[in-house]
Design a protein around this motif. Sequence first.
Motif, mmCIF file in Angstrom:
data_model
loop_
_atom_site.group_PDB
_atom_site.id
_atom_site.type_symbol
_atom_site.label_atom_id
_atom_site.label_comp_id
_atom_site.label_asym_id
_atom_site.label_seq_id
_atom_site.Cartn_x
_atom_site.Cartn_y
_atom_site.Cartn_z
ATOM 1 N N GLY A 1 -10.046 8.202 10.907
ATOM 2 C CA GLY A 1 -8.842 7.384 11.083
ATOM 3 C C GLY A 1 -9.035 5.981 10.538
ATOM 4 O O GLY A 1 -8.097 5.396 9.974
ATOM 5 N N LEU A 2 -10.241 5.431 10.684
ATOM 6 C CA LEU A 2 -10.512 4.093 10.121
ATOM 7 C C LEU A 2 -10.387 4.120 8.597
ATOM 8 O O LEU A 2 -9.793 3.224 7.991
ATOM 9 C CB LEU A 2 -11.923 3.637 10.530
ATOM 10 N N PHE A 3 -10.938 5.168 7.989
ATOM 11 C CA PHE A 3 -10.829 5.291 6.527
ATOM 12 C C PHE A 3 -9.359 5.420 6.125
ATOM 13 O O PHE A 3 -8.903 4.785 5.173
ATOM 14 C CB PHE A 3 -11.630 6.500 6.027
ATOM 15 N N TRP A 4 -8.634 6.237 6.876
ATOM 16 C CA TRP A 4 -7.221 6.461 6.555
ATOM 17 C C TRP A 4 -6.432 5.158 6.659
ATOM 18 O O TRP A 4 -5.568 4.866 5.822
ATOM 19 C CB TRP A 4 -6.632 7.517 7.495
ATOM 20 N N HIS A 5 -6.737 4.371 7.669
ATOM 21 C CA HIS A 5 -6.053 3.083 7.809
ATOM 22 C C HIS A 5 -6.372 2.152 6.638
ATOM 23 O O HIS A 5 -5.510 1.421 6.171
ATOM 24 C CB HIS A 5 -6.457 2.414 9.129
ATOM 25 N N PHE A 6 -7.613 2.198 6.173
ATOM 26 C CA PHE A 6 -7.980 1.361 5.040
ATOM 27 C C PHE A 6 -7.161 1.756 3.812
ATOM 28 O O PHE A 6 -6.610 0.900 3.103
ATOM 29 C CB PHE A 6 -9.480 1.479 4.739
ATOM 30 N N VAL A 7 -7.069 3.068 3.575
ATOM 31 C CA VAL A 7 -6.318 3.576 2.416
ATOM 32 C C VAL A 7 -4.848 3.148 2.508
ATOM 33 O O VAL A 7 -4.242 2.717 1.521
ATOM 34 C CB VAL A 7 -6.444 5.118 2.333
ATOM 35 N N ASP A 8 -4.299 3.229 3.704
ATOM 36 C CA ASP A 8 -2.897 2.832 3.894
ATOM 37 C C ASP A 8 -2.722 1.323 3.733
ATOM 38 O O ASP A 8 -1.709 0.861 3.206
ATOM 39 C CB ASP A 8 -2.414 3.257 5.294
ATOM 40 N N LEU A 9 -3.715 0.582 4.181
ATOM 41 C CA LEU A 9 -3.648 -0.877 4.049
ATOM 42 C C LEU A 9 -3.677 -1.293 2.573
ATOM 43 O O LEU A 9 -2.970 -2.227 2.168
ATOM 44 C CB LEU A 9 -4.820 -1.520 4.804
ATOM 45 N N VAL A 10 -4.462 -0.589 1.775
ATOM 46 C CA VAL A 10 -4.497 -0.867 0.337
ATOM 47 C C VAL A 10 -3.094 -0.680 -0.247
ATOM 48 O O VAL A 10 -2.618 -1.499 -1.041
ATOM 49 C CB VAL A 10 -5.520 0.052 -0.378
ATOM 50 N N TRP A 11 -2.406 0.370 0.194
ATOM 51 C CA TRP A 11 -1.044 0.613 -0.311
ATOM 52 C C TRP A 11 -0.086 -0.491 0.126
ATOM 53 O O TRP A 11 0.823 -0.879 -0.623
ATOM 54 C CB TRP A 11 -0.527 1.975 0.163
ATOM 55 N N ILE A 12 -0.288 -1.006 1.336
ATOM 56 C CA ILE A 12 0.571 -2.086 1.841
ATOM 57 C C ILE A 12 0.487 -3.310 0.909
ATOM 58 O O ILE A 12 1.448 -4.055 0.754
ATOM 59 C CB ILE A 12 0.156 -2.476 3.289
ATOM 60 N N PHE A 13 -0.673 -3.491 0.268
ATOM 61 C CA PHE A 13 -0.808 -4.590 -0.701
ATOM 62 C C PHE A 13 -0.355 -4.157 -2.095
ATOM 63 O O PHE A 13 0.196 -4.951 -2.856
ATOM 64 C CB PHE A 13 -2.259 -5.090 -0.744
ATOM 65 N N LEU A 14 -0.628 -2.891 -2.449
ATOM 66 C CA LEU A 14 -0.264 -2.416 -3.788
ATOM 67 C C LEU A 14 1.244 -2.399 -3.995
ATOM 68 O O LEU A 14 1.732 -2.774 -5.064
ATOM 69 C CB LEU A 14 -0.777 -0.979 -3.986
ATOM 70 N N PHE A 15 1.963 -1.941 -2.980
ATOM 71 C CA PHE A 15 3.409 -1.765 -3.128
ATOM 72 C C PHE A 15 4.128 -3.059 -3.539
ATOM 73 O O PHE A 15 4.853 -3.063 -4.542
ATOM 74 C CB PHE A 15 3.994 -1.172 -1.837
ATOM 75 N N PRO A 16 3.934 -4.170 -2.814
ATOM 76 C CA PRO A 16 4.674 -5.372 -3.246
ATOM 77 C C PRO A 16 4.237 -5.902 -4.603
ATOM 78 O O PRO A 16 5.093 -6.336 -5.388
ATOM 79 C CB PRO A 16 4.411 -6.392 -2.134
ATOM 80 N N ILE A 17 2.927 -5.863 -4.894
ATOM 81 C CA ILE A 17 2.532 -6.487 -6.174
ATOM 82 C C ILE A 17 2.945 -5.650 -7.378
ATOM 83 O O ILE A 17 3.256 -6.188 -8.429
ATOM 84 C CB ILE A 17 1.021 -6.847 -6.249
ATOM 85 N N LEU A 18 2.978 -4.331 -7.233
ATOM 86 C CA LEU A 18 3.338 -3.492 -8.387
ATOM 87 C C LEU A 18 4.841 -3.228 -8.489
ATOM 88 O O LEU A 18 5.383 -3.124 -9.571
ATOM 89 C CB LEU A 18 2.602 -2.151 -8.322
ATOM 90 N N TYR A 19 5.511 -3.123 -7.347
ATOM 91 C CA TYR A 19 6.908 -2.728 -7.363
ATOM 92 C C TYR A 19 7.878 -3.908 -7.255
ATOM 93 O O TYR A 19 8.984 -3.841 -7.776
ATOM 94 C CB TYR A 19 7.219 -1.767 -6.196
ATOM 95 N N LEU A 20 7.477 -4.946 -6.525
ATOM 96 C CA LEU A 20 8.451 -5.993 -6.212
ATOM 97 C C LEU A 20 8.232 -7.279 -7.000
ATOM 98 O O LEU A 20 9.195 -7.877 -7.496
ATOM 99 C CB LEU A 20 8.402 -6.319 -4.709
ATOM 100 N N LEU A 21 6.987 -7.743 -7.096
ATOM 101 C CA LEU A 21 6.749 -9.078 -7.664
ATOM 102 C C LEU A 21 6.726 -9.085 -9.193
ATOM 103 O O LEU A 21 6.380 -8.114 -9.810
ATOM 104 C CB LEU A 21 5.444 -9.646 -7.116
#
Lengths: 280, 69
Positions: A260-280
């Motif tokens: 679960g810790l690994f999974w949270h890390f992977v999801d957290l990376v996406w939380i940063f990837l999404f705004p920088i690649l899709y929005l900004l």
Amino acid sequence: MDIPYTVMPRRDTGLYNAKLGIWLFLASEVMLFGALFSSYILLRVGSYPGVWPHGLLNVPVGTVNTLVLICSSVTVVLGWAALKANQFAKYRKIQAITLACAGMFCCIKSYEYYDKFTHYEVILKDGRVIDGHLVEKVGGGQLVDGRRQPPEAIVIHGVEFPADAKAAGMAKVPLIHNLEKASGHHLEHKEFRIPWSDTKKVQNYGPWHNTYLAIYFTMTGLHALHVIGGALVIGWIWGPGAAMWKSDPERYTNRVEVSGLFWHFVDLVWIFLFPILYLL
Amino acid sequence: MSLKSFHVFFIVSAFLLSVFLGGWSLNEYVTGSKRLGDLILGLISLVGALGLLVYGRYFLKKLKNIDYF
């Protein structure tokens, strides 16, 4: 021989073995993704003003994928909490949703990749640019002397930019989304049948198309590999590895926590990837 | 740091992203696009941010007996 500290934490670190191991591993992952994020920032701030592409990605689709990952994080932690409360059957049901979310994320990401690989920019010999999705390739494709022959024509569904558009940077940079936004109305999309002999350059929106797409595919591809890896581990613990629940429930619960810790890390990376690649 | 602590950090990050996405979408709508999709996405994001706050409270209450470390 029993391995110490698989369940109880060591007094000096305050952690059991697997938790110490996963945090060390996650520290190395932070460096890996940190390097890629830094590369992205440096490439972006180093580009000429107004040249960095915008509007290439579908924000609603990316939002749905973000929602899917957030849901999976919720289910992974609730599954662990169910084990802590000694509710194994509940854990199995909840964690199945996590696995379904992982599958859904990969499906949506595949759709996004497919969309990019079938999206073409065609530069004609007279300077016009046609930008849109490939409908079909007509003829060609046969092998002659070991080389595949180009098609006789390609059919693209999209929009046409005038001959001077490329020189002005219109077709290359702001693209359809931004032109529509600037003009305030929907640009007319139609089908173009283009003879291959009229084309100067035909290229899809793969990682070779421009720097933005290169780093987009690198970062999201690496992230998707992490999602697949995490899902495999969670799936193994959920399925074949679940036998440990009967023999050593505390250790099994720790395994679920670590995955679960690994999974949270992977999801957290996406939380940063999404705004920088899709929005900004 | 336990999964509980990491989850709290994750939910806070997701909340901030939701607020940002809501602001971004509404800004797109107001400053030019005037597309209904942007308005809907903005509103849904802000409602989602509120939902994450509610969930965060529920989560902390549900797991109050589990350590943060």
